[in-house]
Design an enzyme around this catalytic site. Sequence first.
Site, PDB file in Angstrom:
ATOM      1  N   HIS A  15      36.601  50.355  40.232  1.00  0.00           N
ATOM      2  CA  HIS A  15      37.944  50.888  40.425  1.00  0.00           C
ATOM      3  C   HIS A  15      37.932  52.410  40.282  1.00  0.00           C
ATOM      4  O   HIS A  15      36.939  53.013  39.916  1.00  0.00           O
ATOM      5  CB  HIS A  15      38.965  50.250  39.467  1.00  0.00           C
ATOM      6  N   CYS A  34      37.616  58.621  34.757  1.00  0.00           N
ATOM      7  CA  CYS A  34      38.075  57.397  35.433  1.00  0.00           C
ATOM      8  C   CYS A  34      38.684  57.690  36.794  1.00  0.00           C
ATOM      9  O   CYS A  34      38.917  56.777  37.580  1.00  0.00           O
ATOM     10  CB  CYS A  34      39.079  56.646  34.567  1.00  0.00           C
ATOM     11  N   HIS A  40      33.912  53.677  39.869  1.00  0.00           N
ATOM     12  CA  HIS A  40      32.949  53.284  38.823  1.00  0.00           C
ATOM     13  C   HIS A  40      33.258  51.844  38.470  1.00  0.00           C
ATOM     14  O   HIS A  40      34.323  51.317  38.829  1.00  0.00           O
ATOM     15  CB  HIS A  40      33.069  54.202  37.594  1.00  0.00           C
ATOM     16  N   HIS A  42      33.170  48.149  35.908  1.00  0.00           N
ATOM     17  CA  HIS A  42      33.281  47.567  34.570  1.00  0.00           C
ATOM     18  C   HIS A  42      32.868  46.101  34.613  1.00  0.00           C
ATOM     19  O   HIS A  42      33.022  45.428  35.635  1.00  0.00           O
ATOM     20  CB  HIS A  42      34.720  47.625  34.057  1.00  0.00           C
ATOM     21  N   ASP A  80      35.806  39.356  41.662  1.00  0.00           N
ATOM     22  CA  ASP A  80      34.407  39.563  41.272  1.00  0.00           C
ATOM     23  C   ASP A  80      33.619  40.304  42.349  1.00  0.00           C
ATOM     24  O   ASP A  80      33.658  39.928  43.528  1.00  0.00           O
ATOM     25  CB  ASP A  80      33.744  38.216  40.962  1.00  0.00           C
ATOM     26  N   HIS A  81      32.917  41.343  41.935  1.00  0.00           N
ATOM     27  CA  HIS A  81      32.112  42.189  42.827  1.00  0.00           C
ATOM     28  C   HIS A  81      32.945  42.867  43.909  1.00  0.00           C
ATOM     29  O   HIS A  81      32.451  43.124  45.012  1.00  0.00           O
ATOM     30  CB  HIS A  81      30.932  41.402  43.426  1.00  0.00           C
ATOM     31  N   GLU A 125      38.260  45.571  29.133  1.00  0.00           N
ATOM     32  CA  GLU A 125      37.597  46.463  30.092  1.00  0.00           C
ATOM     33  C   GLU A 125      36.234  46.877  29.543  1.00  0.00           C
ATOM     34  O   GLU A 125      35.278  47.080  30.291  1.00  0.00           O
ATOM     35  CB  GLU A 125      38.454  47.677  30.391  1.00  0.00           C
TER      36      GLU A 125
HETATM   37 NI    NI Z   1      37.372  52.461  34.520  1.00  0.00          NI
END
Ligand code: NI
Length: 136
Positions: A15, A34, A40, A42, A80-81, A125
């Site tokens: 995200h 961020c 990036h 998580h 997911d992914h 997160e």
């Molecule tokens: Ni983040």
Amino acid sequence: MKATVSRKAHFNAAHRLYRKDWSDAKNLEVFGKCSNPNFHGHNYELIVSVTGKIDAETGYVIDIKILKEIIKAEVEDTFDHKNLNVEVQEFADLNPTTENIAVVIYNKIRPSLASHLDIEVTLFETPRNFVTYSGK
Ligand code: NI
């Protein structure tokens, strides 16, 4: 007798935290690294808790297999992914903070569960940072 049944799940997603209507400088000031324009990732950990009466016949609040399938269909298969900003429609115009992701997850699974059940979504997160949302 009421009890709470919980199921854990996991997804990896990318995200970027930013507002389209803010400059890059303002986004950097508010969201720090961020707001990296290259995104990036998580490793999100999810806990969905369902509270309700224990059924006298089955001894269940909910058949946890059903809860597992709802989470898989509504959350894991969708998130997911994925790049949340780019690939998940709910975040096209919604900043994918942990708070907003928890609300979106709640809203996706709530309609699949009986209305007499109380639902709480906890989304990690990072191992130390997490958000709880229960529809209020
Ligand atoms: Ni983040």
